[in-house]
Scaffold this motif. Sequence first.
Motif, PDB file in Angstrom:
ATOM      1  N   SER A 157      95.098 122.959 -94.051  1.00 30.56           N
ATOM      2  CA  SER A 157      94.550 121.923 -93.402  1.00 30.56           C
ATOM      3  C   SER A 157      94.303 122.058 -91.845  1.00 30.56           C
ATOM      4  O   SER A 157      95.019 122.697 -91.347  1.00 30.56           O
ATOM      5  CB  SER A 157      95.529 120.349 -93.453  1.00 30.56           C
ATOM      6  OG  SER A 157      94.799 119.525 -93.176  1.00 30.56           O
ATOM      7  N   PRO A 158      93.140 121.376 -91.529  1.00 31.77           N
ATOM      8  CA  PRO A 158      92.806 121.588 -90.077  1.00 31.77           C
ATOM      9  C   PRO A 158      94.056 120.787 -88.980  1.00 31.77           C
ATOM     10  O   PRO A 158      93.998 121.069 -87.851  1.00 31.77           O
ATOM     11  CB  PRO A 158      91.402 120.822 -89.587  1.00 31.77           C
ATOM     12  CG  PRO A 158      91.413 119.850 -91.110  1.00 31.77           C
ATOM     13  CD  PRO A 158      92.149 120.473 -92.143  1.00 31.77           C
ATOM     14  N   PRO A 187      97.461 121.381 -82.265  1.00 32.85           N
ATOM     15  CA  PRO A 187      97.412 121.008 -80.742  1.00 32.85           C
ATOM     16  C   PRO A 187      96.938 119.450 -80.442  1.00 32.85           C
ATOM     17  O   PRO A 187      97.269 118.868 -79.714  1.00 32.85           O
ATOM     18  CB  PRO A 187      96.646 121.873 -80.386  1.00 32.85           C
ATOM     19  CG  PRO A 187      96.615 123.064 -81.239  1.00 32.85           C
ATOM     20  CD  PRO A 187      96.809 122.674 -82.466  1.00 32.85           C
ATOM     21  N   THR A 188      95.911 118.991 -81.301  1.00 27.53           N
ATOM     22  CA  THR A 188      95.433 117.624 -80.982  1.00 27.53           C
ATOM     23  C   THR A 188      96.531 116.776 -81.438  1.00 27.53           C
ATOM     24  O   THR A 188      96.588 115.652 -80.584  1.00 27.53           O
ATOM     25  CB  THR A 188      94.047 117.530 -81.941  1.00 27.53           C
ATOM     26  OG1 THR A 188      93.129 118.404 -81.898  1.00 27.53           O
ATOM     27  CG2 THR A 188      93.482 116.178 -81.718  1.00 27.53           C
ATOM     28  N   THR A 189      97.254 116.892 -82.398  1.00 26.85           N
ATOM     29  CA  THR A 189      98.229 115.740 -82.794  1.00 26.85           C
ATOM     30  C   THR A 189      99.496 115.817 -81.725  1.00 26.85           C
ATOM     31  O   THR A 189      99.944 114.699 -81.256  1.00 26.85           O
ATOM     32  CB  THR A 189      98.909 116.391 -84.004  1.00 26.85           C
ATOM     33  OG1 THR A 189      97.725 116.360 -85.016  1.00 26.85           O
ATOM     34  CG2 THR A 189      99.782 115.236 -84.456  1.00 26.85           C
ATOM     35  N   LEU A 190      99.650 117.158 -81.068  1.00 27.93           N
ATOM     36  CA  LEU A 190     100.656 117.261 -80.041  1.00 27.93           C
ATOM     37  C   LEU A 190     100.110 116.457 -78.744  1.00 27.93           C
ATOM     38  O   LEU A 190     100.800 115.604 -78.185  1.00 27.93           O
ATOM     39  CB  LEU A 190     100.909 118.219 -79.717  1.00 27.93           C
ATOM     40  CG  LEU A 190     101.667 119.190 -80.830  1.00 27.93           C
ATOM     41  CD1 LEU A 190     101.975 120.844 -80.489  1.00 27.93           C
ATOM     42  CD2 LEU A 190     103.216 118.768 -80.853  1.00 27.93           C
ATOM     43  N   ARG A 191      98.942 116.612 -78.468  1.00 32.29           N
ATOM     44  CA  ARG A 191      98.214 115.809 -77.488  1.00 32.29           C
ATOM     45  C   ARG A 191      98.308 114.447 -77.406  1.00 32.29           C
ATOM     46  O   ARG A 191      98.717 113.629 -76.832  1.00 32.29           O
ATOM     47  CB  ARG A 191      96.964 116.499 -77.080  1.00 32.29           C
ATOM     48  CG  ARG A 191      96.671 117.632 -76.399  1.00 32.29           C
ATOM     49  CD  ARG A 191      95.528 118.038 -75.836  1.00 32.29           C
ATOM     50  NE  ARG A 191      94.527 117.938 -76.860  1.00 32.29           N
ATOM     51  CZ  ARG A 191      94.041 119.013 -77.659  1.00 32.29           C
ATOM     52  NH1 ARG A 191      94.771 120.203 -77.294  1.00 32.29           N
ATOM     53  NH2 ARG A 191      93.254 118.837 -78.460  1.00 32.29           N
ATOM     54  N   ARG A 192      98.096 113.938 -78.685  1.00 32.85           N
ATOM     55  CA  ARG A 192      97.869 112.352 -78.971  1.00 32.85           C
ATOM     56  C   ARG A 192      99.540 111.970 -78.821  1.00 32.85           C
ATOM     57  O   ARG A 192      99.810 110.708 -78.236  1.00 32.85           O
ATOM     58  CB  ARG A 192      97.424 112.257 -80.255  1.00 32.85           C
ATOM     59  CG  ARG A 192      96.028 112.395 -80.379  1.00 32.85           C
ATOM     60  CD  ARG A 192      95.522 112.095 -81.775  1.00 32.85           C
ATOM     61  NE  ARG A 192      94.124 112.380 -81.834  1.00 32.85           N
ATOM     62  CZ  ARG A 192      93.347 112.571 -83.097  1.00 32.85           C
ATOM     63  NH1 ARG A 192      93.988 112.172 -84.440  1.00 32.85           N
ATOM     64  NH2 ARG A 192      91.924 112.615 -83.030  1.00 32.85           N
ATOM     65  N   ALA A 193     100.470 112.833 -79.473  1.00 34.24           N
ATOM     66  CA  ALA A 193     101.724 112.142 -79.308  1.00 34.24           C
ATOM     67  C   ALA A 193     102.187 112.100 -77.981  1.00 34.24           C
ATOM     68  O   ALA A 193     103.151 111.441 -77.519  1.00 34.24           O
ATOM     69  CB  ALA A 193     102.713 113.205 -80.190  1.00 34.24           C
ATOM     70  N   ARG A 194     102.136 113.127 -76.977  1.00 31.59           N
ATOM     71  CA  ARG A 194     102.505 113.112 -75.652  1.00 31.59           C
ATOM     72  C   ARG A 194     101.749 112.085 -74.678  1.00 31.59           C
ATOM     73  O   ARG A 194     102.385 111.504 -73.912  1.00 31.59           O
ATOM     74  CB  ARG A 194     102.198 114.529 -75.029  1.00 31.59           C
ATOM     75  CG  ARG A 194     102.763 115.713 -75.610  1.00 31.59           C
ATOM     76  CD  ARG A 194     102.726 116.849 -74.609  1.00 31.59           C
ATOM     77  NE  ARG A 194     103.227 118.217 -75.262  1.00 31.59           N
ATOM     78  CZ  ARG A 194     102.569 118.925 -76.021  1.00 31.59           C
ATOM     79  NH1 ARG A 194     101.273 119.056 -76.041  1.00 31.59           N
ATOM     80  NH2 ARG A 194     103.303 119.991 -76.358  1.00 31.59           N
TER      81      ARG A 194
END
Length: 328
Positions: free
Chosen positions: A3-4, A22-29
Amino acid sequence: MTSPVYRRSYGVKGAPYAHPSPTTLRRARSAPYFFLLPAGLLFALFFALPIGYAVFLSFRKVHVSGLGLGAGARSEVWAGFENYTEAFKDSELLQGALRVLGYGCIVVPVMLGLALLFALMLDSERVRLAPFTRLAIFLPYAIPGVVAALLWGFLYLPDVSPFYYVLQKLHLPQPNLLDGGPLFLALSNIAVWGGTGFNMIVIYTSLRSIPAEVYEAAKLDGATPLQIALRIKIPMVAPSLVLTFFFSIIATLQVFNEPTTLKPLTNSVNTTWSPLMKVYQDAFGRNDIYSAAAEATLIALVTLLLSFGFLRAANRRNKRDVSQGDAR
């Protein structure tokens, strides 16, 4: 195909688990900052911005040309430190600061002493009706300061006070609490009556957090309740005492409601009795917001310096006590 959003990998035992992209990590941070954004905006709009604007006004003044008539006769110009220099020379501001100093020398030790005494009594094993007593002591704090000042103000008036009626019937002296030196006692009584409950709750909460094993060990060593209170309870609630003393200093330097409310009842309280009353008089009585802004900034700086100095001294003492305890 992966999955992307999640990339599949395998753990030690071969069980699959997913790594966030990485996108999900940025949103979480960034999520905590979004939660803090409303509080940050409110702080900036209603706290930081007004303070900054008051500091800006303190460096300005009104320049009057000619007779001060006409559209361009009055203009706002840069004043530098002129308003601060005038504030330091203002005798009314200095006298108000001295009055507040005398007022604080009465309020702070009496209020904190009573708060500590009540907290120790409520923490005793022999106390009865503890919930009702806590509520009764704390209840005056829930009454607005203006209402409390009005209540005590009418109790201080000889013509309407039941206390003066009783003193008259007993043929006892009837002191005028709204004139001269007794005025400090009258104002201090209002502050002590309203603030003791809050400080008592803070100290009492700290007392309740002390482990019961400490008391049991002291009793096994033969300590009396008085010795436990003096040698165990009071030293262990020292941080709470520092906190309440810190709050009391700030409240004392900002006294405004009590003398302003009692002013119509006596001629001993003028419009500049306290520094904040002087600021109010300059801003709204004399319509000089620039001098008032400079005076308010000075009061804030004095409060900050005193609070910072006291907290630093308290922290230094705590570190010294800890180091001495480790050495032993």
